[in-house]
Each structure stands twice: as structure tokens, then as C-alpha cells.
Design a protein around this motif. Structure first.
Motif, PDB file in Angstrom:
ATOM      1  N   TYR A 111       0.839  -1.202   0.000  1.00  0.00           N
ATOM      2  CA  TYR A 111       0.000   0.000   0.000  1.00  0.00           C
ATOM      3  C   TYR A 111       0.870   1.247   0.000  1.00  0.00           C
ATOM      4  CZ  TYR A 111       1.059   0.915   4.937  1.00  0.00           C
ATOM      5  OH  TYR A 111       1.709   1.199   6.121  1.00  0.00           O
ATOM      6  N   GLY A 112       2.064   1.137   0.609  1.00  0.00           N
ATOM      7  CA  GLY A 112       2.953   2.292   0.707  1.00  0.00           C
ATOM      8  C   GLY A 112       3.535   2.733  -0.618  1.00  0.00           C
ATOM      9  N   LEU A 113       3.489   1.886  -1.649  1.00  0.00           N
ATOM     10  CA  LEU A 113       4.015   2.283  -2.958  1.00  0.00           C
ATOM     11  C   LEU A 113       3.334   3.536  -3.466  1.00  0.00           C
ATOM     12  CD1 LEU A 113       5.651   1.733  -5.579  1.00  0.00           C
ATOM     13  CD2 LEU A 113       3.716   0.327  -6.337  1.00  0.00           C
ATOM     14  N   GLU A 114       2.019   3.631  -3.258  1.00  0.00           N
ATOM     15  CA  GLU A 114       1.284   4.773  -3.808  1.00  0.00           C
ATOM     16  C   GLU A 114       1.820   6.105  -3.287  1.00  0.00           C
ATOM     17  OE1 GLU A 114      -0.728   3.956  -6.283  1.00  0.00           O
ATOM     18  OE2 GLU A 114      -0.133   1.912  -5.749  1.00  0.00           O
ATOM     19  N   GLU A 115       2.208   6.144  -2.015  1.00  0.00           N
ATOM     20  CA  GLU A 115       2.746   7.383  -1.431  1.00  0.00           C
ATOM     21  C   GLU A 115       4.078   7.772  -2.066  1.00  0.00           C
ATOM     22  OE1 GLU A 115       1.542   9.548   0.640  1.00  0.00           O
ATOM     23  OE2 GLU A 115      -0.183   8.532   1.558  1.00  0.00           O
ATOM     24  N   LEU A 116       4.749   6.813  -2.708  1.00  0.00           N
ATOM     25  CA  LEU A 116       6.034   7.095  -3.345  1.00  0.00           C
ATOM     26  C   LEU A 116       5.882   7.592  -4.778  1.00  0.00           C
ATOM     27  CD1 LEU A 116       8.028   3.937  -2.156  1.00  0.00           C
ATOM     28  CD2 LEU A 116       7.759   6.145  -0.995  1.00  0.00           C
ATOM     29  N   LEU A 117       4.688   7.471  -5.332  1.00  0.00           N
ATOM     30  CA  LEU A 117       4.460   7.796  -6.739  1.00  0.00           C
ATOM     31  C   LEU A 117       3.886   9.194  -6.942  1.00  0.00           C
ATOM     32  CD1 LEU A 117       2.972   4.404  -8.000  1.00  0.00           C
ATOM     33  CD2 LEU A 117       5.357   5.154  -7.957  1.00  0.00           C
TER      34      LEU A 117
END
Length: 361
Positions: A236-242
Motif C-alpha cells: 500500500y505504501g508504494l502509492e505514497e512514493l508515486l
């Protein structure tokens, strides 16, 4: 904790107010630390929502946390065993008498918060670096994966209630999101059959430490909500990196978000070849990631209670609802971005799973 930074963070007094403690308790915390260390002691220049942090010299941080957000030393030890230097070694110091606050010392992590790094640099190379490092984090977790049957007595708040939380969201989320939860409810048994990995419970830019120059991941802060969960949920944390919040506080994907997403999955497949060879498991992992998005943004935090679904019209839930809208559709609701198509080499391990990748950002 990370080294000193320019992160504005949270001011000190709201923490003590939330704990229903007088402002003088701050002085008691400071005295508690000074009585145990000879090095200079100073408040961290940024403070978290759930803790009051002091820096001791250049190598140690001490945090005071209320019972609801206290650290579990067994869990922090597990984080160190799995992720090595990316998790801070932590020691329980004791309770501050009469306050309900628990004190913990930990090794300060090098670097600055990702939030600070973004404020200081807009280089795309830094964005690529953190996405690659996040893929490496998934591979480290996979290496120490366990099966669900081994964890019957170790499942915590989220892991022990995946089905019931999905049922709650299917019935009570804002209407436009319910279909996502309902769809995943039909897959929950297979998702729970995935390997279970140790998962950080609060992946946001202020808890991610990076090298100030390169953007390379140097550590993760705040393991208070960590637990074992099916592989993919922690993505889920990937989205915050994009992407990041714009000036209006609305999350917007970067122009290169689609390319970064493909790069992430390509790295995951390269680092975990046994996953790349099982297309069904890849599909379930991607569904687990969507489940992670629902769990972290569809359930209201409410000071850690995690028992209420976010509500349309509730001002406290606006941030999470806007993120749900963006993350579940992979498009920026406040600013539609044109993304260039990326060709994937046929020899890439990602080719095996192209049919599962979303067509948008």
C-alpha cells in the motif's frame, strides 16, 4: 529517529494535550532522559503524532509514548532481524511515573525524512531510487515469510480481522468504493493463503528516511503498528512514493508515476523469481496491495482505534477519502496527468504479469 531535519512535523503541546497531561510533563520527560545520559539532550526538531522524541547526542533518540501507542520490543527486534540496519535497535527504558508514558531508546537512523527530501529536491532520480529500494524491502520481507498456520497466536489487530474489515467496508464505505471491497471479499481466502510477511504499519513520507543527496532508503521509523500480514498488503505504501500532496493538500501522482509503477513490479519480479514464475500468485499479490490501500485509507485512524469506516462529509476523513479515490483508480482526481506509454522488453520478468498491470497510472 532520523537525523535533525527541516520537517515542520507536529508541535509539542498537542501531544501532551492528546494524552491529557499538563505541559509540565514535558520537563519531567526531559529530566528522565538527562538522569540516564551524560550527552546533551534536545527535543527532536520534528515530532510524531503518537510520541514525544528527544535526541541524545548524535546517536540516540528517546521516545515517550502512551500505552495505546507503546512499542512492542519483540516486534522491533523482529524488524531488526528481517530488515537489518533499516530498522532502529530499540530498548525499553521504563515508565514515567504518574503519566502513563513509556520511554524507549533507539538508534538514530541516518538521513532525512522523505518529506524533507522532497522539499529540498525534485530530482526524478531520487524518486526512482526510493521506488527501487521499496522493491528491495519487499524482497527482504519475502525472505523471512511465514505461513498463516504458524502465526495463529501472533496475528495482531489487522491480521486477525481481514475478513471482518472487508465486510465492514463492503457495507459502509462511501458507495463509489464499496465494489472494490466487495470484490476483494471474494478473494480473501486466497489472499490469506499467500506467504505472510512482517509489515510496517505506517508507511508515510515522514516515517521513511533517505539519504539527503541520493534519495536512497536509509531506514524506517515508527514500528508501533507493525505486524505479520499476507504478502502484498504492505505494498500500500508504494502509492505514497508515486506522488505527493499539492499546495491544496490534494494527492497528485507524478508525471512519471506509471513508469515508476512498472519499474517497481519489474524489480519485485527480478528480486523474487519464485514469485515471477507463478502468475496466479502475482495476481493475488496485486489484489493484496489493493486490500492494503483499503485497510490503511478506508478505516479511520481515530487515535489508533481502527474500528470505523471513513465517511463522506466527515472533515476528519477528507484526506483518506481523496487518497482512496486516487489510489484505487490510479489517476489524479485533481489534475489528470498524461502519461507516456512504456514498452517492456519481452525478456523482462515483468512480461509474465503485464496482463495484471492497470492500464492507467
Amino acid at each position: 529517529m532520523a537525523s535533525p531535519s527541516k520537517d515542520s512535523g507536529i508541535s509539542l503541546m498537542p501531544f501532551f494535550d492528546r494524552c491529557k497531561l499538563p505541559a509540565t510533563v514535558k520537563d519531567d520527560c526531559d529530566a528522565f532522559v538527562r538522569s540516564r545520559y551524560s550527552c546533551p539532550v534536545r527535543p527532536a526538531p520534528f515530532q510524531g503524532y503518537c510520541s514525544y522524541t528527544l535526541f541524545v547526542g548524535e546517536e540516540i533518540a528517546v521516545q515517550f509514548r502512551p500505552f495505546a501507542h507503546k512499542l512492542d520490543i519483540d516486534l522491533t527486534r523482529t524488524a531488526c532481524n528481517i530488515f537489518g540496519h533499516l530498522a532502529p535497535e530499540t530498548e525499553y527504558l521504563g515508565q514515567l511515573e504518574g503519566t502513563g508514558l513509556y520511554a524507549f531508546s533507539m538508534r538514530k537512523l541516518p538521513g532525512v525524512s522523505l518529506a524533507d527530501h522532497r522539499a529540498l529536491s525534485s530530482k526524478r532520480s531520487g524518486r526512482e531510487q526510493i521506488v527501487r529500494d521499496f522493491a528491495q524491502l519487499q524482497a527482504l520481507a519475502w525472505q523471512k515469510a511465514r505461513c498463516a498456520e504458524e502465526l495463529l497466536d501472533e496475528k495482531r489487530t489487522v491480521g486477525s480481522s481481514l475478513s471482518s474489515r472487508l465486510e465492514l467496508m463492503s457495507a459502509s464505505l462511501p458507495l463509489r468504493f464499496r465494489r472494490f471491497a466487495s470484490s476483494l471479499l471474494g478473494d480473501i481466502s486466497e489472499i490469506e493463503a499467500l506467504p505472510w510477511v512482517f509489515t510496517h504499519g505506517d508507511l508515510q513520507p515522514s516515517n521513511i528516511c533517505v539519504n539527503a543527496y541520493s534519495g536512497k532508503l536509509t531506514g524506517l521509523l515508527d514500528w508501533a503498528e507493525a505486524e505479520w500480514l499476507p504478502f502484498g498488503i504492505g505494498m500500500y505504501g508504494l502509492e505514497e512514493l508515486l506522488g505527493e500532496d499539492n499546495l491544496d493538500g490534494q494527492f497528485v501522482y507524478y508525471p512519471e508515476a506509471r513508469r515508476l509503477r512498472h519499474m517497481f513490479w519489474k524489480q519485485v519480479m527480478l528480486l523474487i523469481p519464485e514469485l515471477a514464475r507463478d502468475s496466479k500468485k502475482v495476481s493475488l499479490t496485486m489484489k493484496a496491495q489493493k486490500l492494503g490501500i483499503l485497510l490503511w485509507h478506508g478505516i479511520a485512524f481515530d487515535d489508533g482505534n481502527l474500528n470505523r469506516v471513513v465517511e463522506e462529509g466527515n472533515a476528519n476523513d477528507n484526506r483518506e477519502i481523496q487518497r482512496l479515490a486516487v489510489f484505487l483508480s490510479h489517476s489524479s482526481s485533481t489534475n489528470q496527468l498524461k502519461m507516456r506509454k512504456i514498452s517492456i522488453s519481452p525478456i523482462s520478468p515483468l512480461t509474465r504479469i503485464r496482463s495484471f498491470l492497470p492500464g492507467k497510472v
